[in-house]
Design a protein around this motif. Structure first.
Motif, mmCIF file in Angstrom:
data_model
loop_
_atom_site.group_PDB
_atom_site.id
_atom_site.type_symbol
_atom_site.label_atom_id
_atom_site.label_comp_id
_atom_site.label_asym_id
_atom_site.label_seq_id
_atom_site.Cartn_x
_atom_site.Cartn_y
_atom_site.Cartn_z
ATOM 1 N N VAL A 1 -10.697 -16.857 50.955
ATOM 2 C CA VAL A 1 -10.552 -15.645 51.771
ATOM 3 C C VAL A 1 -10.515 -16.012 53.246
ATOM 4 O O VAL A 1 -9.616 -15.594 53.979
ATOM 5 C CB VAL A 1 -11.709 -14.661 51.497
ATOM 6 N N VAL B 1 -5.382 -11.350 53.553
ATOM 7 C CA VAL B 1 -6.436 -10.578 54.211
ATOM 8 C C VAL B 1 -6.316 -10.607 55.730
ATOM 9 O O VAL B 1 -7.068 -9.905 56.424
ATOM 10 C CB VAL B 1 -7.838 -11.068 53.802
ATOM 11 N N LEU C 1 -9.249 -1.700 52.951
ATOM 12 C CA LEU C 1 -9.338 -2.334 51.641
ATOM 13 C C LEU C 1 -8.291 -1.780 50.684
ATOM 14 O O LEU C 1 -7.919 -0.604 50.739
ATOM 15 C CB LEU C 1 -10.736 -2.154 51.066
ATOM 16 N N MET D 1 -14.711 -6.195 56.101
ATOM 17 C CA MET D 1 -13.471 -5.925 55.374
ATOM 18 C C MET D 1 -13.019 -4.501 55.665
ATOM 19 O O MET D 1 -13.745 -3.541 55.348
ATOM 20 C CB MET D 1 -13.693 -6.117 53.876
ATOM 21 N N TYR E 1 -17.181 -11.579 45.418
ATOM 22 C CA TYR E 1 -17.055 -12.328 46.662
ATOM 23 C C TYR E 1 -18.236 -13.290 46.803
ATOM 24 O O TYR E 1 -19.396 -12.902 46.605
ATOM 25 C CB TYR E 1 -17.002 -11.376 47.855
ATOM 26 N N ARG F 1 -13.223 -15.395 46.758
ATOM 27 C CA ARG F 1 -13.331 -14.276 45.829
ATOM 28 C C ARG F 1 -12.710 -14.658 44.497
ATOM 29 O O ARG F 1 -11.830 -15.523 44.423
ATOM 30 C CB ARG F 1 -12.682 -13.013 46.388
ATOM 31 N N ASP G 1 -8.052 -6.105 46.373
ATOM 32 C CA ASP G 1 -9.189 -6.828 46.941
ATOM 33 C C ASP G 1 -10.388 -6.822 46.001
ATOM 34 O O ASP G 1 -11.400 -7.474 46.288
ATOM 35 C CB ASP G 1 -9.597 -6.207 48.276
#
Length: 120
Positions: free
Chosen positions: A48, A64, A86, A83, A94, A38, A90
């Motif tokens: 990520v 994460v 969140l 995901m 991506y 990301r 974030d």
């Protein structure tokens, strides 16, 4: 060379969930480790997580871990980034990528990216 297309980004409130999909073209998809990265405005692209070619091993960034999950279906040439929980931090574009490791330098095929925005 494998071609990658991401989808599923959007706007979500903090605490919500999004599911990103990466579809690959090319017969060699099943040979690659697939990574997700990301990039937020003004920041470098960051790791990520990744999933190995067989799906037997995954790795995640500490930021994460416990919230994001990567899975793949080699029969459908698809990788999923689920995901949950969140946070505003974030928010980023991506990217999925084919290659290996936790460094962006280890990946030589990239998708165009999908925007994820998390509001507070």
């Amino acid at each position: 060379q494998v071609q990658l297309v991401e989808s599923g980004g959007g706007l979500v409130q903090a605490g919500g969930s999004l599911r990103l999909t990466c579809v690959a073209s090319g017969r060699t998809f099943g040979m690659y480790t697939m990574g997700w990265f990301r990039q937020a405005p003004g920041k470098e692209r960051e790791f990520v997580g990744y999933i190995t070619w067989s799906g037997s091993s995954t790795a995640y960034a500490d930021s994460v871990k416990g919230r994001f999950t990567i899975s793949r279906d080699n029969a459908k040439n698809t990788v999923i980034l689920q995901m949950n929980s969140l946070k505003p931090e974030d928010t980023a574009v991506y990217f999925c990528a084919a290659g290996r490791g936790i460094s962006a330098r280890g990946y030589d095929a990239w998708g165009q990216g999908t925007q994820v925005t998390v509001s507070s």
